[in-house]
Motif scaffolding. Structure first.
Motif, mmCIF file in Angstrom:
data_model
loop_
_atom_site.group_PDB
_atom_site.id
_atom_site.type_symbol
_atom_site.label_atom_id
_atom_site.label_comp_id
_atom_site.label_asym_id
_atom_site.label_seq_id
_atom_site.Cartn_x
_atom_site.Cartn_y
_atom_site.Cartn_z
ATOM 1 N N VAL A 301 17.220 80.209 103.169
ATOM 2 C CA VAL A 301 15.881 80.526 103.668
ATOM 3 C C VAL A 301 14.961 79.374 103.279
ATOM 4 O O VAL A 301 14.974 78.912 102.137
ATOM 5 C CB VAL A 301 15.362 81.848 103.072
ATOM 6 C CG1 VAL A 301 13.955 82.151 103.581
ATOM 7 C CG2 VAL A 301 16.313 82.980 103.409
ATOM 8 N N TYR A 302 14.171 78.933 104.231
ATOM 9 C CA TYR A 302 13.264 77.813 103.993
ATOM 10 C C TYR A 302 11.821 78.262 104.186
ATOM 11 O O TYR A 302 11.500 79.020 105.103
ATOM 12 C CB TYR A 302 13.569 76.656 104.954
ATOM 13 C CG TYR A 302 14.917 76.029 104.734
ATOM 14 C CD1 TYR A 302 15.102 75.015 103.801
ATOM 15 C CD2 TYR A 302 16.026 76.457 105.467
ATOM 16 C CE1 TYR A 302 16.340 74.430 103.603
ATOM 17 C CE2 TYR A 302 17.280 75.892 105.278
ATOM 18 C CZ TYR A 302 17.425 74.874 104.335
ATOM 19 O OH TYR A 302 18.650 74.313 104.144
ATOM 20 N N GLY A 347 11.964 72.369 105.707
ATOM 21 C CA GLY A 347 11.063 73.072 104.812
ATOM 22 C C GLY A 347 11.569 73.038 103.385
ATOM 23 O O GLY A 347 12.430 72.234 103.017
ATOM 24 N N ILE A 348 11.043 73.914 102.558
ATOM 25 C CA ILE A 348 11.442 74.018 101.153
ATOM 26 C C ILE A 348 12.426 75.175 101.009
ATOM 27 O O ILE A 348 12.095 76.321 101.322
ATOM 28 C CB ILE A 348 10.218 74.261 100.258
ATOM 29 C CG1 ILE A 348 9.234 73.103 100.383
ATOM 30 C CG2 ILE A 348 10.635 74.451 98.805
ATOM 31 C CD1 ILE A 348 7.933 73.338 99.662
ATOM 32 N N GLU A 349 13.646 74.885 100.560
ATOM 33 C CA GLU A 349 14.634 75.948 100.402
ATOM 34 C C GLU A 349 14.243 76.849 99.236
ATOM 35 O O GLU A 349 13.973 76.383 98.131
ATOM 36 C CB GLU A 349 16.022 75.365 100.173
ATOM 37 C CG GLU A 349 17.103 76.441 100.105
ATOM 38 C CD GLU A 349 18.508 75.882 100.026
ATOM 39 O OE1 GLU A 349 19.470 76.691 99.950
ATOM 40 O OE2 GLU A 349 18.658 74.640 100.048
ATOM 41 N N LEU A 350 14.237 78.139 99.502
ATOM 42 C CA LEU A 350 13.852 79.107 98.486
ATOM 43 C C LEU A 350 15.057 79.500 97.645
ATOM 44 O O LEU A 350 16.149 79.745 98.166
ATOM 45 C CB LEU A 350 13.238 80.347 99.140
ATOM 46 C CG LEU A 350 11.960 80.114 99.949
ATOM 47 C CD1 LEU A 350 11.391 81.441 100.441
ATOM 48 C CD2 LEU A 350 10.919 79.368 99.131
ATOM 49 N N THR A 351 14.830 79.574 96.339
ATOM 50 C CA THR A 351 15.886 79.949 95.399
ATOM 51 C C THR A 351 15.363 81.078 94.519
ATOM 52 O O THR A 351 14.320 81.677 94.804
ATOM 53 C CB THR A 351 16.273 78.737 94.524
ATOM 54 O OG1 THR A 351 15.138 78.357 93.718
ATOM 55 C CG2 THR A 351 16.686 77.558 95.396
ATOM 56 N N LEU A 386 8.543 81.702 107.114
ATOM 57 C CA LEU A 386 9.911 81.448 106.659
ATOM 58 C C LEU A 386 10.811 81.160 107.844
ATOM 59 O O LEU A 386 10.567 81.620 108.965
ATOM 60 C CB LEU A 386 10.447 82.660 105.890
ATOM 61 C CG LEU A 386 9.609 83.153 104.704
ATOM 62 C CD1 LEU A 386 10.278 84.355 104.057
ATOM 63 C CD2 LEU A 386 9.377 82.040 103.688
ATOM 64 N N GLU A 387 11.879 80.410 107.573
ATOM 65 C CA GLU A 387 12.880 80.121 108.600
ATOM 66 C C GLU A 387 14.256 80.328 108.012
ATOM 67 O O GLU A 387 14.569 79.833 106.920
ATOM 68 C CB GLU A 387 12.730 78.699 109.127
ATOM 69 C CG GLU A 387 13.719 78.384 110.240
ATOM 70 C CD GLU A 387 13.449 77.053 110.910
ATOM 71 O OE1 GLU A 387 14.420 76.423 111.375
ATOM 72 O OE2 GLU A 387 12.266 76.642 110.978
ATOM 73 N N CYS A 388 15.098 81.060 108.743
ATOM 74 C CA CYS A 388 16.480 81.319 108.324
ATOM 75 C C CYS A 388 17.374 81.241 109.545
ATOM 76 O O CYS A 388 17.163 81.977 110.516
ATOM 77 C CB CYS A 388 16.583 82.699 107.667
ATOM 78 S SG CYS A 388 18.252 83.136 107.110
ATOM 79 N N ALA A 389 18.347 80.340 109.489
ATOM 80 C CA ALA A 389 19.300 80.161 110.592
ATOM 81 C C ALA A 389 18.587 79.929 111.917
ATOM 82 O O ALA A 389 18.964 80.466 112.961
ATOM 83 C CB ALA A 389 20.234 81.361 110.689
#
Length: 451
Positions: A301-302, A347-351, A386-389
């Motif tokens: 997720v970014y 973007g920034i990958e969320l962890t 947010l962006e995912c896939a």
């Protein structure tokens, strides 16, 4: 803007983002007494006291210019801070109930400078003056509409509280203003001369930077559920390509959604319970508790964008003897952006522990405050993109009762500087042209920061 990350990973490029600025200031309250260099009387400032935004104990020093051919009896100048509130009558909206409180008033009768300075305009004489902004409100209140300001937790009712910031709202429904008012009296009366001029000064309170407590710890907001797409746990380029073609084929027949396996994560935003005007802040995002079916792992997720919108609650009151409770109250709401940042793809990958730093609060933002008739406090709404896939989604998180603290100023004490700055030739250069720039709107181009 957010321009640093806790991790040393490659940072995405920052994209331009429109920031809705607060519209809480206007310096056009006295159009009939505007300060202009060609008027019969005008006000100019020394370089050392010029500020786009003044703060506590700032020096306000300069001269009053008067045309030399004018036969002046005496010249006076007043430094005034006041709050005005207007509330329309419910029975007759055309009528307004008004309270006008003088927070402070300093007055001087000026003496003419015997030898004009080198920068004195031709055909003018100079009358020097000097003031300082107070640290707190020195004046007690007087009766308004035959009623006092009642004690109340939301407002102040006694002197000694911090000066409120300059504030102009809803066509002067509320006005905290600070200004100089200069005038002269001639030896002969004139019906055509307007010997009064007003120059407004923009003010924002501050506290000494030394001895401040450490910023409060970030406070987690209630988590939000985030639906994620999944990807195989053992990636294989050839398998991924066949899978893509298969999805395309079934998609043409109107199917294909059954091929996607979703998973659920919890996204937790930890935000500061307080911001400070002119200072940078940190925010934390944590993606956790992922639940998925089958032998799959969720796609990353970014964060593509983050926006903090200030929900400004403005409470105001007017004492009124004829009102059932001895006063009438109103509340208004305004919205603007504390910050708004967008990032280039991916973007920034969320962890589990993503730290975002560098969100700075503009110095034109009024801090949380309360005075006799006006109180201002904030809620903040965070919008996350947010962006995912390859799929974008927007999420809102509301945080109530966020305090915006005053900006800081150098030093570790209250009151004026312990040593006055030395007087030099350049310090005595009176800058009228720069002063007139303050009359320009600040909505499109924020003023320079106070230094």
């Amino acid at each position: 803007m957010a321009n640093t990350l806790a991790s040393r990973a490659t940072q995405p490029r920052l994209l331009y983002s429109y920031i809705a600025q607060p519209h809480f200031y206007s310096d056009h309250h006295h159009p009939d007494r505007q300060n202009t260099p060609d008027g019969p009387i005008s006000i100019a400032f020394t370089r050392s006291s010029r500020r786009s935004i003044h703060t506590n104990n700032d020096l306000v020093k300069g001269v009053v210019h008067v045309k030399s051919q004018t036969k002046v009896k005496y010249v006076t100048i007043s430094f005034i801070g006041k709050t005005t509130c207007r509330i329309a009558s419910e029975r007759n909206p055309a009528n307004q109930h008004i309270s006008e409180v003088e927070l402070f008033c300093q007055e001087q009768t000026l003496s003419r400078r015997a030898t004009p300075s080198a920068t004195c305009p031709p055909s003018r004489v100079e009358y020097p003056f000097e003031f300082r902004f107070p640290e707190v409100v020195p004046n007690a209140t007087k009766l308004q509409n035959n009623a006092p300001f009642k004690p109340d937790a939301l407002f102040e009712h006694e002197n000694g509280h911090p000066l409120p910031p300059s504030l102009w709202w809803n066509e002067s429904t509320i006005c905290n203003e600070y200004f100089l008012r200069a005038q002269f009296v001639t030896e002969q009366a004139s019906f055509t001369l307007s010997p009064i001029v007003v120059q407004q000064l923009r003010f924002s309170p501050s506290v000494p930077e030394q001895g401040l407590a450490q910023p409060a710890a970030l406070v987690p907001a209630p988590p939000i559920r985030f639906e994620r797409r999944s990807r195989p746990s053992t990636p294989d380029p050839s398998r991924e390509r066949r899978s893509s073609l298969k999805r395309l084929k079934t998609g043409l027949r109107g199917g294909g959604k059954e091929e996607e396996i979703s998973s659920t994560s919890l996204l937790v935003l930890s935000a500061p319970p307080e911001y400070r005007v002119g200072a940078a802040s940190t925010i934390k995002l944590s993606l956790q508790a992922t639940l998925s079916d089958g032998d799959t792992q969720p796609a990353p997720v970014y964060l593509r964008g983050i926006r903090a919108q200030a929900i400004t609650h403005i409470n105001f009151r007017v004492p009124l003897a004829s009102a059932p409770n001895g006063e009438i109250r109103k509340e208004g709401v305004e919205k603007f952006d504390l910050f708004n940042q967008r990032y280039s793809k991916p973007g920034i990958e969320l962890t589990l522990d993503t730290i975002l730093e560098g969100f700075e609060i503009n110095k034109i933002v009024p801090p949380t405050f309360k005075t006799y008739g006006v109180a201002l406090h904030y809620d903040v709404k965070y919008d996350l993109l947010l962006e995912c896939a390859g799929k974008e989604s927007e999420h809102e998180i509301d945080v109530d009762n966020v305090v915006i603290e005053p900006m800081t100023r150098p030093g570790g004490h209250l009151g004026p500087p312990e040593e006055m700055p030395p007087v030099s030739g350049s310090d005595e250069s009176f800058i009228l042209e720069e002063m007139l720039r303050d009359s320009e709107p600040v909505a499109e181009q924020p003023p320079p920061y106070y230094r």
